[in-house]
Design a protein around this motif. Structure first.
Motif, PDB file in Angstrom:
ATOM      1  N   SER A 105       0.848  -1.204   0.000  1.00  0.00           N
ATOM      2  CA  SER A 105       0.000   0.000   0.000  1.00  0.00           C
ATOM      3  C   SER A 105       0.875   1.243   0.000  1.00  0.00           C
ATOM      4  CB  SER A 105      -0.912   0.042   1.234  1.00  0.00           C
ATOM      5  OG  SER A 105      -0.173   0.414   2.368  1.00  0.00           O
ATOM      6  N   GLY A 106       0.276   2.353  -0.410  1.00  0.00           N
ATOM      7  CA  GLY A 106       1.003   3.613  -0.428  1.00  0.00           C
ATOM      8  C   GLY A 106       1.463   4.008   0.975  1.00  0.00           C
ATOM      9  N   SER A 107       0.609   3.823   1.966  1.00  0.00           N
ATOM     10  CA  SER A 107       0.957   4.202   3.344  1.00  0.00           C
ATOM     11  C   SER A 107       2.196   3.438   3.821  1.00  0.00           C
ATOM     12  CB  SER A 107      -0.203   3.901   4.300  1.00  0.00           C
ATOM     13  OG  SER A 107      -1.380   4.544   3.889  1.00  0.00           O
ATOM     14  N   GLU A 108       2.201   2.128   3.562  1.00  0.00           N
ATOM     15  CA  GLU A 108       3.357   1.317   3.972  1.00  0.00           C
ATOM     16  C   GLU A 108       4.621   1.790   3.271  1.00  0.00           C
ATOM     17  OE1 GLU A 108       2.704  -2.761   2.909  1.00  0.00           O
ATOM     18  OE2 GLU A 108       0.720  -2.706   3.769  1.00  0.00           O
ATOM     19  N   SER A 138      -1.600  18.166   2.470  1.00  0.00           N
ATOM     20  CA  SER A 138      -0.922  17.015   1.856  1.00  0.00           C
ATOM     21  C   SER A 138      -1.622  15.751   2.316  1.00  0.00           C
ATOM     22  CB  SER A 138       0.547  16.964   2.288  1.00  0.00           C
ATOM     23  OG  SER A 138       0.640  16.746   3.686  1.00  0.00           O
ATOM     24  N   TYR A 139      -1.332  14.662   1.611  1.00  0.00           N
ATOM     25  CA  TYR A 139      -1.812  13.357   2.062  1.00  0.00           C
ATOM     26  C   TYR A 139      -0.781  12.304   1.715  1.00  0.00           C
ATOM     27  CZ  TYR A 139      -4.689   9.356   3.151  1.00  0.00           C
ATOM     28  OH  TYR A 139      -5.172   8.198   3.710  1.00  0.00           O
ATOM     29  N   HIS A 140      -0.369  11.542   2.742  1.00  0.00           N
ATOM     30  CA  HIS A 140       0.609  10.482   2.514  1.00  0.00           C
ATOM     31  C   HIS A 140       0.135   9.139   3.054  1.00  0.00           C
ATOM     32  CE1 HIS A 140       3.479  13.389   1.012  1.00  0.00           C
ATOM     33  NE2 HIS A 140       3.232  14.149   2.069  1.00  0.00           N
ATOM     34  N   GLY A 141      -1.122   9.067   3.510  1.00  0.00           N
ATOM     35  CA  GLY A 141      -1.628   7.778   3.956  1.00  0.00           C
ATOM     36  C   GLY A 141      -2.210   7.835   5.346  1.00  0.00           C
ATOM     37  N   ALA A 245       9.952  11.886  -3.047  1.00  0.00           N
ATOM     38  CA  ALA A 245       8.830  12.263  -3.916  1.00  0.00           C
ATOM     39  C   ALA A 245       7.719  11.232  -3.743  1.00  0.00           C
ATOM     40  CB  ALA A 245       9.288  12.304  -5.365  1.00  0.00           C
ATOM     41  N   ASP A 246       6.563  11.684  -3.278  1.00  0.00           N
ATOM     42  CA  ASP A 246       5.413  10.792  -3.153  1.00  0.00           C
ATOM     43  C   ASP A 246       4.664  10.791  -4.482  1.00  0.00           C
ATOM     44  OD1 ASP A 246       3.046   9.492  -2.684  1.00  0.00           O
ATOM     45  OD2 ASP A 246       2.742  10.328  -0.689  1.00  0.00           O
ATOM     46  N   GLU A 247       4.865   9.718  -5.243  1.00  0.00           N
ATOM     47  CA  GLU A 247       4.197   9.567  -6.542  1.00  0.00           C
ATOM     48  C   GLU A 247       3.177   8.433  -6.474  1.00  0.00           C
ATOM     49  OE1 GLU A 247       5.100  10.743 -10.029  1.00  0.00           O
ATOM     50  OE2 GLU A 247       7.045  11.719  -9.726  1.00  0.00           O
ATOM     51  N   VAL A 248       2.618   8.234  -5.271  1.00  0.00           N
ATOM     52  CA  VAL A 248       1.622   7.158  -5.116  1.00  0.00           C
ATOM     53  C   VAL A 248       0.462   7.387  -6.078  1.00  0.00           C
ATOM     54  CG1 VAL A 248      -0.102   6.200  -3.514  1.00  0.00           C
ATOM     55  CG2 VAL A 248       2.251   6.547  -2.755  1.00  0.00           C
ATOM     56  N   MET A 249       0.016   8.636  -6.183  1.00  0.00           N
ATOM     57  CA  MET A 249      -1.103   8.902  -7.087  1.00  0.00           C
ATOM     58  C   MET A 249      -0.632   9.244  -8.500  1.00  0.00           C
ATOM     59  SD  MET A 249      -4.319  11.477  -6.701  1.00  0.00           S
ATOM     60  CE  MET A 249      -4.823  10.815  -5.151  1.00  0.00           C
ATOM     61  N   THR A 250       0.479   9.935  -8.599  1.00  0.00           N
ATOM     62  CA  THR A 250       0.892  10.462  -9.901  1.00  0.00           C
ATOM     63  C   THR A 250       1.708   9.482 -10.741  1.00  0.00           C
ATOM     64  OG1 THR A 250       2.767  11.465  -8.742  1.00  0.00           O
ATOM     65  CG2 THR A 250       0.871  12.879  -9.181  1.00  0.00           C
ATOM     66  N   GLY A 274       2.404   3.627  -5.945  1.00  0.00           N
ATOM     67  CA  GLY A 274       1.363   2.712  -5.455  1.00  0.00           C
ATOM     68  C   GLY A 274       0.235   2.690  -6.460  1.00  0.00           C
ATOM     69  N   LYS A 275      -0.965   2.765  -5.970  1.00  0.00           N
ATOM     70  CA  LYS A 275      -2.190   2.897  -6.769  1.00  0.00           C
ATOM     71  C   LYS A 275      -2.109   2.300  -8.179  1.00  0.00           C
ATOM     72  CE  LYS A 275      -4.047   6.911  -4.313  1.00  0.00           C
ATOM     73  NZ  LYS A 275      -5.351   6.508  -3.833  1.00  0.00           N
ATOM     74  N   GLY A 276      -1.785   3.150  -9.192  1.00  0.00           N
ATOM     75  CA  GLY A 276      -1.851   2.725 -10.587  1.00  0.00           C
ATOM     76  C   GLY A 276      -0.746   1.781 -11.026  1.00  0.00           C
TER      77      GLY A 276
HETATM   78  C1  LIG Z   1      -0.087  10.896  -2.516  1.00  0.00           C
HETATM   79  C2  LIG Z   1      -0.509   9.713  -1.700  1.00  0.00           C
HETATM   80  N1  LIG Z   1       0.376   9.122  -0.893  1.00  0.00           N
HETATM   81  C3  LIG Z   1       0.046   8.055  -0.149  1.00  0.00           C
HETATM   82  C4  LIG Z   1      -1.225   7.536  -0.174  1.00  0.00           C
HETATM   83  C5  LIG Z   1      -1.587   6.348   0.677  1.00  0.00           C
HETATM   84  O1  LIG Z   1      -1.786   5.225  -0.116  1.00  0.00           O
HETATM   85  P1  LIG Z   1      -2.679   4.011   0.394  1.00  0.00           P
HETATM   86  O2  LIG Z   1      -4.077   4.499   0.522  1.00  0.00           O
HETATM   87  O3  LIG Z   1      -2.516   2.954  -0.663  1.00  0.00           O
HETATM   88  O4  LIG Z   1      -2.131   3.562   1.696  1.00  0.00           O
HETATM   89  C6  LIG Z   1      -2.187   8.117  -1.000  1.00  0.00           C
HETATM   90  C7  LIG Z   1      -3.560   7.612  -1.047  1.00  0.00           C
HETATM   91  O5  LIG Z   1      -4.487   8.229  -1.533  1.00  0.00           O
HETATM   92  C8  LIG Z   1      -1.820   9.244  -1.792  1.00  0.00           C
HETATM   93  O6  LIG Z   1      -2.692   9.846  -2.592  1.00  0.00           O
END
Ligand SMILES: Cc1ncc(COP(=O)(O)O)c(C=O)c1O
Length: 448
Positions: A105-108, A138-141, A245-250, A274-276
């Motif tokens: 997951s992105g959070s992990e 911001s959002y990182h999980g 760089a948090d590219e979980v979404m991008t 992550g995600k995509g």
């Molecule tokens: C930029 C960003 N980082 C981290 C996360 C966390 O990812 P996850 O929900 O898979 O734990 C998200 C989730 O929306 C996100 O948009």
């Protein structure tokens, strides 16, 4: 059961106050529920479904791997899918010889990245460096350390005693610039704040800076000015601080490039995806690091001190590989750029409505921000729950959108993310615009 809501059945639903449609199938940009209703998935779930729903090739790749070796312990073995996927990811990283660690997951992945940064400094003999500076909004999980970095009051409130100390600077959210400057000649004041924050904490205490390269849900796809990342990179270098760089979404093509970093010529030290990465067909995330970070750890006779049972999961990696190959074969990253440009133009047509404050984004990561007063950018009072009502009405019309709140001032603010699959067709783009416009008009009568 014909209705799916708490407390019926045994599922702890993500919302305890509403019913959920039961989806039976998905194909391309559409989802179909048990009652026969069709939904246009304009948000690709949570900006996840890059390839569209129901791609049989992906299902076949997963099935093949599950029938070969579904699980292997990453401490004992390696396998084809992880070797090939790491090489595929490394091929689009902005640094040479990157090394990639896969989680679920992105959070992990965010947590693993801040641990990697911290361990690097410990091995380098600078154990005082532990703090991570992040952006607001911001959002990182949602796991505890990732939540600590995120500027999300409504998620944090109940858990404050459990969170890490935070240090944040204003995000490059130009629509609501705290200094009321215009992006063309603002001198990227928001990026200059990083130097001040490091000065306040003491550079010997700061391990890393983390930021979404292009804003995700937290700023509704805000695109920073080009110089933003140059200033951040320079400031990190000057102060011996790693740039994450948090590219979980991008990542994986969402903004019309393999990584959003490419738009800015940004070379971070660590990149999180992550995600995509699997288009949502399997939960998979990745931490990609410059080789130098790992070399510093290895030189001390150690390895990266992070262990999770499902790291480097064979089915996850096979799915990620199939997904990246599919993107490449069908030229879908370029399609994300092209369709995104067209869809943004269509959505900009909505700016003539009194409550549509801004339309922004890059590729197929777009945001529409709603305001009560366009001139002052005043948001709707939070207790009106504007965007919740908006998304519910859009869903009634068969359109799936993803809401965000709180970006205006920590509490107030309403926006939707529009992030459909890259396979989006022109008629679907037109339908997204029409259905959003119908919902905007419908809401105008009720929210003033
Ligand atoms: C930029 C960003 N980082 C981290 C996360 C966390 O990812 P996850 O929900 O898979 O734990 C998200 C989730 O929306 C996100 O948009």
């Amino acid at each position: 059961m014909t209705e799916y809501r708490y407390p019926l059945g045994s599922v702890l639903y993500r919302n305890l106050h509403r019913s959920f449609p039961l989806i039976r199938a998905g194909r391309g940009s559409y989802l179909y529920d048990a009652a026969g209703k069709k939904y246009l998935d304009a948000s690709g779930g949570a900006a996840v479904v890059n390839l569209g729903h129901g791609v049989k090739e992906l299902a076949a790749a997963m099935s093949r791997q599950a029938g070969t070796a579904a699980y292997l312990n990453g401490v004992q073995f390696t396998h084809g899918p992880v070797e090939k996927l790491a090489a595929a990811v490394a091929s689009f990283l902005p640094f040479p010889d990157g090394k990639v660690f896969f989680l679920t997951s992105g959070s992990e992945a965010v947590e693993a990245a801040i641990k990697l940064a911290r361990q690097y400094w410990v091995e380098r003999g600078q154990p005082g460096k532990s703090r991570v500076i992040s952006l607001s909004p911001s959002y990182h999980g949602n796991t505890l350390a990732a939540l600590s970095l995120s500027a999300r009051q409504h998620y944090q409130e109940a858990f404050r005693p459990l969170l890490l100390k935070s240090a944040r600077i204003p995000a490059p959210y130009c629509y609501r610039c705290p200094w009321d400057l215009a992006p063309a000649d603002c001198g990227v004041q928001c990026a200059q704040e990083l130097g001040k924050a490091i000065g306040d904490l003491g550079r010997e205490k700061v391990s890393a800076f983390i930021g979404e390269v292009i804003g995700g849900s937290s700023t509704g796809a805000s695109v920073p000015p080009r110089e933003y990342w140059e200033v951040i990179r320079r400031t990190c270098d000057r102060n011996d601080i790693l740039l994450i760089a948090d590219e979980v979404m991008t990542g994986a093509g969402r903004t019309g490039r393999w990584l959003a970093c490419e738009h800015f010529g940004l070379v971070p030290d660590i990149i999180i995806m992550g995600k995509g990465l699997t288009s949502g067909y399997f939960p998979l995330s990745a931490v990609a690091a410059r080789k130098g970070l790992l070399d510093a750890i290895r030189e001390k006779g150690r390895s990266f001190l992070h262990a999770q049972t499902f790291a480097h999961h064979p089915v996850g990696c096979a799915t990620g590989l199939a997904s990246l190959e599919y993107l490449g074969r069908h030229n879908l990253v370029a399609r994300s750029a092209r369709m995104g440009k067209g869809l943004k133009r269509r959505l900009e047509g909505l700016l003539r409505h009194p409550h549509v404050g801004d339309v922004r984004g890059k590729g197929l990561l777009l945001g529409v921000e709603f305001v009560r007063d366009k001139k002052t950018k005043a948001p709707f009072p939070r207790e009106w729950k504007y965007v919740e009502a908006f998304v519910a009405r859009a869903l009634e019309r068969g359109l799936v959108l993803w809401p965000n709140i709180g970006h205006a001032d920590g509490t107030n603010g309403d926006l939707v993310i529009v992030a459909p699959p890259f396979t989006l067709k022109e008629d679907e783009a037109a339908l997204i615009r029409d259905k959003i416009e119908a919902t905007v008009i419908d809401m105008e009568g009720k929210f003033r």
